[in-house]
Design a protein around this motif. Sequence first.
Motif: not given
Length: 411
Positions: A194-199
């Motif tokens: 999810p963090r990479d998706s936000q990034r």
Amino acid sequence: MNRQKITRIDNARLRGREGLYTLNIDGAGRIASIEKNTSHAALAADGRIDAAGGLVLPSFIDLHLHLDLAYSLELVPENRSGTLLEAIALYSEAKKSFTPGNVCERALRAIRDEISFGTGAIRNHVDVGSTAELRLCEGVLAAREKMKDFIDIEVVTFPQDGVIRDHGALDRMKAAMKMGCDIVGGIAHYERTPRDSQRQIELLFDLAEEFDCRIDCHIDETDSPESRCVEYLAAETVKRGWQGRVTASHVCALASYEPVHAAKVIGLLAEAQVHVVTNPGVNLHLQGRFDTYPKRRGLTRVRELMAAGVNVSAGQDCIKDPFYPFGTGQMLEVAHLLAHADHLSSPNQLGSVMDAITINPARSMRRTDYGTMPGCQADLVILPVDTLQEAIRCRPRPAAVLKRGVRLLMK
Ligand SMILES: [Zn+2]
């Protein structure tokens, strides 16, 4: 394709109006005036069309299509699981051998199909990244150039293999924008965390700011209620002041959220004026693959989004490729599927279904000259049926298709 300049359409039935009309078309390819028919006997003359009481609509708009994928089904090994993930993996391998020429040829075939069924504008997502490089983009842009007199095509730079996962994607997207693409694309849910998706979403906005352009992101194309990228996209839209310039494509997971969270997300999308695109055929086909019974339908919450004032369109997405072995480029078929998938069957609801392939995508494309009113561009489709309900039920071939006042005759 043969062309014939049209100056007048007689005996036209118009959506939401009683009786028959004559549409006069000026030399610039716009609707000059609309008069109530005084006589039902149209004169057959050059430059005139007798619509014979058929419904005249503004040309359909396909707001979500992949021309580089079109007609690639036989070029890719069989998708045995039928899932999105297997399709991405299979296509990733196959596209290594695709050339701009091969892509252009298949794209042209799909564009001709769309025009023959009355489509006047397309938003296309073209695969760019370290595997596709810019070859697929070159092919699609060449096809757009060849067809520019017959159809309007917006091109989205689409990082099919991710942006964080695929280190080479961002540079290719920048280069594709410089080559003439119009819109920054994305695939937020496909990142590893999810963090990479936000990034990824932040990087898409950075790129959109650099080119002062719109965003159309594939997002939450999964049944998993854990996929929550779209709320981040909406929040970032507000934060960056990009309201009205962002489209969220698919948004399938929203259908699997529990009702309280779904209501919150729908409110955020409305607040951020994010446009939503559903792709009914492809969503029905690819989603629900991990379900036994009952099987989910896969589409986003179309009626709830519309009720909240979110602008929802429907797209074809795929034509005969590893993601979806069906698809004909007929937007009336897309409308027919949408009506089934979300139980949209009353006359008012069928009006909303028709909006999803006409005025709603026109809003996303920011077309101000779209419609069947004086001053609008004469991009028209004439259907041999007299009501909108019959158009969706029978899905007829158009009696005529016009682009900027010119009738397009398929050879
Ligand atoms: Zn897509």
